[in-house]
Enzyme design. Structure first.
Site, mmCIF file in Angstrom:
data_model
loop_
_atom_site.group_PDB
_atom_site.id
_atom_site.type_symbol
_atom_site.label_atom_id
_atom_site.label_comp_id
_atom_site.label_asym_id
_atom_site.label_seq_id
_atom_site.Cartn_x
_atom_site.Cartn_y
_atom_site.Cartn_z
ATOM 1 N N CYS A 32 0.987 -1.163 -0.045
ATOM 2 C CA CYS A 32 0.137 -0.235 -0.121
ATOM 3 C C CYS A 32 0.883 1.437 -0.201
ATOM 4 C CB CYS A 32 -0.932 0.082 1.294
ATOM 5 S SG CYS A 32 -1.898 -1.407 1.196
ATOM 6 N N GLY A 60 -0.785 0.436 -4.970
ATOM 7 C CA GLY A 60 -2.176 -0.215 -4.616
ATOM 8 C C GLY A 60 -3.233 0.400 -5.452
ATOM 9 N N ASN A 137 0.884 1.059 6.109
ATOM 10 C CA ASN A 137 1.506 0.311 5.206
ATOM 11 C C ASN A 137 2.331 -0.698 5.755
ATOM 12 O OD1 ASN A 137 4.325 0.757 2.721
ATOM 13 N ND2 ASN A 137 2.597 -0.867 2.811
ATOM 14 N N GLY A 138 2.095 -1.745 5.579
ATOM 15 C CA GLY A 138 2.897 -2.922 6.148
ATOM 16 C C GLY A 138 1.927 -4.108 6.609
ATOM 17 N N TYR A 286 11.526 -3.930 -7.144
ATOM 18 C CA TYR A 286 10.168 -3.831 -7.751
ATOM 19 C C TYR A 286 9.312 -2.718 -7.536
ATOM 20 C CZ TYR A 286 5.490 -5.012 -9.450
ATOM 21 O OH TYR A 286 4.171 -5.129 -9.897
HETATM 22 P P1 AMP Z 1 6.064 -14.266 -11.968
HETATM 23 O O1 AMP Z 1 5.330 -14.030 -13.375
HETATM 24 O O2 AMP Z 1 5.167 -14.864 -10.993
HETATM 25 O O3 AMP Z 1 7.194 -14.902 -12.162
HETATM 26 O O4 AMP Z 1 6.578 -12.893 -11.453
HETATM 27 C C1 AMP Z 1 7.336 -11.967 -11.862
HETATM 28 C C2 AMP Z 1 6.873 -10.795 -12.531
HETATM 29 O O5 AMP Z 1 5.905 -10.169 -11.637
HETATM 30 C C3 AMP Z 1 7.858 -9.785 -12.831
HETATM 31 O O6 AMP Z 1 7.411 -9.274 -14.025
HETATM 32 C C4 AMP Z 1 7.806 -8.584 -12.002
HETATM 33 O O7 AMP Z 1 7.944 -7.219 -12.522
HETATM 34 C C5 AMP Z 1 6.436 -8.898 -11.150
HETATM 35 N N1 AMP Z 1 6.327 -8.601 -10.062
HETATM 36 C C6 AMP Z 1 7.385 -8.728 -9.030
HETATM 37 N N2 AMP Z 1 6.830 -8.511 -7.743
HETATM 38 C C7 AMP Z 1 5.438 -8.176 -8.035
HETATM 39 C C8 AMP Z 1 4.389 -7.837 -7.052
HETATM 40 N N3 AMP Z 1 4.621 -7.898 -5.674
HETATM 41 N N4 AMP Z 1 2.887 -7.656 -7.542
HETATM 42 C C9 AMP Z 1 3.128 -7.617 -8.828
HETATM 43 N N5 AMP Z 1 3.924 -8.129 -9.825
HETATM 44 C C10 AMP Z 1 5.078 -8.282 -9.317
#
Ligand code: AMP
Length: 494
Positions: A32, A60, A137-138, A286
């Site tokens: 968040c 979020g 947030n947390g 990220y």
């Molecule tokens: P995956 O497709 O499950 O391997 O997730 C990796 C992809 O999700 C990468 O393109 C990241 O940019 C993205 N990503 C990493 N962390 C998150 C997150 N917390 N929420 C949404 N997307 C994420």
């Protein structure tokens, strides 16, 4: 001209489960964003909170809300949806001009998606007037235990399992015990709660911001002018209202501002102990916007450096480097710089893609595969490609991209992750999947992941290099190492 291609239904269900599951968001979820502004004078809090929350939209997208302090009254408004859509529906904006405001952009990590869980949470006096409001947030690790205790004592909750409401109810409980002294009530509250918390509290005559002893989630403060204070999850929030960044709150710090002063103190909890700073390293990898500073470290720079290190770690000969938009792009620019291989933005993202997609009929779904990311075919055909994403979690995105690139005629595909293998879930504010879904937890052998992804080579940024970029002692690397700064106390890790 490159060739267009088509997919079999079986292939689609393997590569693009989100389409057939009636759910466009196949990923795990963000955390968040919190924002607050306090002035001794009446200001356009409606616009300022809107700008601040809009800047934090990436943290979020499920819901948002705000509370405004106007003529000694706290007024709140919250709903599902994106920030700008939400604010557009408010017609009487002038009613929300006041001295101060706090706001929240939400993605549920704890408490589920019910409307009742949208923040801010506020507490009322016996006349039904809001006297206190908070945004958080947390993620707390012992919230449900405390909630049960409080419910036992007759305290009512509005949300369904929200850990943030637990913080509010505790502060509310302790305020009368300390003659409405907010600092003391926060001190007492933080003795009870455990986990990750960056919190902003609004009361009738003051605003407080505080951060957990490890400083797991970010929170910084700035000024709009010499009397107006801003609190924000990220510096991009401060920038969005034309303010200037002063510094991050220290881990375990409380800042309280009122009409006359700003007061800094430390959580008692950390005064006598050697508690270490443990900022979430995934913020740099990220979550946070590349134009933000977290702990005065530029997020973009960290990402670019991770690309440079990736090349130094595992050089490869290739014709082009591409980054997965958005968070993989700075790393691919770094990789290109270090290797001399040209970077090209040839994976084009539809910027208007929302989280939830109203799905058309089945026959149309099969046409949706390149809806979010579409390659420029002529730039890919016959080329040796290095593709960089910030992380590989389940492997869904990478498998999907490799499939698209292969179909587009790529000669070789070298996949690079700008972070180490993710082997553990996060229970401190990031809704990472359970271990059974993490590709690197299930496949220790890199070769088997290469096979699953169907790539010519695969490399992850090494832990040593990540530490080298960030500095080891100040960060939480829990999702990469399984060592967390706060141990779970409830059943929230699997
Ligand atoms: P995956 O497709 O499950 O391997 O997730 C990796 C992809 O999700 C990468 O393109 C990241 O940019 C993205 N990503 C990493 N962390 C998150 C997150 N917390 N929420 C949404 N997307 C994420």
């Amino acid at each position: 001209m490159g060739q267009r291609y088509s997919f079999s239904k079986k292939k689609i269900s393997q590569l693009f489960p989100f389409i057939l599951k009636n759910n466009y968001s196949d990923k795990f979820h963000d955390e968040c964003g919190v924002f607050g502004i306090y002035s001794p004078f009446k200001i356009d809090t409606f616009s300022l909170i809107q700008f601040g929350l809009f800047a934090l939209q990436h943290r979020g997208q499920e819901a948002c809300g705000f509370s405004v302090l106007r003529d000694g009254f706290i007024l709140s408004h919250k709903n599902e949806g994106f920030v700008l859509d939400f604010f557009k529906k408010i017609s009487n904006s002038e009613c929300y001009h006041g001295n101060a405001a706090i706001g929240h952009t939400r993605y549920s990590t704890e408490g589920g998606q019910s409307k009742k869980n949208i923040q801010p949470f506020f507490g009322e006096d016996s006349y039904g007037r809001s006297t206190i409001s908070i945004v958080h947030n947390g993620n707390l690790v012992n919230a449900q235990y405390i909630r049960k205790e409080l419910e036992h004592q007759g305290i009512n909750f509005i949300s369904e399992h929200s850990d943030s409401e637990v913080i509010l109810r505790l502060i509310q409980k302790y305020l009368p015990e300390y003659e409405n002294n907010l600092e003391k009530a926060i001190q007492k509250t933080t003795v009870d709660i455990k986990g990750a918390y960056s919190v902003i509290v609004l009361m009738k005559n003051k605003m407080a911001a505080f951060r957990d002893p490890n400083g797991i989630r970010p929170l910084c403060y700035g000024m709009l002018d010499d009397k107006t204070y801003i609190f924000s999850s990220e510096t991009c929030g401060i920038d969005s209202v034309g303010g200037f960044y002063v510094r991050d709150l220290l881990p375990g710090e409380i800042i309280i501002v009122d009409q006359k002063s700003i007061q800094f103190s430390k959580l008692r909890k950390i005064k006598n102990r050697n508690v270490k700073k443990r900022i979430c390293s995934f913020e740099y990898i990220y979550f946070s916007r590349p134009d933000s500073l977290i702990e005065n470290v530029n997020v973009y720079e960290v990402r670019e450096k991770s690309g440079e290190k990736l090349y130094e770690q595992h050089p490869v000969e290739a014709d082009v480097v591409i980054g997965v938009p958005d968070s993989g792009v700075p790393a691919s620019i770094g990789y290109s710089k270090a290797s001399g291989i040209p970077f090209k933005p040839i994976l084009v993202k539809n910027k208007y893609i929302g989280r939830s997609f109203i799905l058309p009929k089945k026959e149309m779904r099969e046409k949706m595969v390149n809806l979010k990311l579409n390659p420029i075919l002529d730039e890919i055909k016959g080329k040796r490609i290095v593709i960089i994403d910030d992380s590989i979690v389940r492997g869904t995105t990478s498998r999907r991209l490799v499939y698209i690139l292969r179909k587009a005629g790529a000669k070789e595909i070298h996949f690079r992750s700008a972070s180490p293998p993710i082997i553990g879930p996060c229970y401190l504010g990031v809704d990472t999947p359970t271990r059974k879904d993490l590709i690197s937890y299930n496949h220790i052998d890199k070769k088997s992941i290469e096979k699953i992804l169907n790539v010519d080579s695969l490399e992850f940024l090494s832990m040593d290099n990540l530490i080298d970029i960030l500095g080891s002692i100040h960060y939480c690397f829990g999702c990469f190492t399984g060592n967390y700064p706060v141990q779970k106390t409830e059943n929230n890790i699997t």
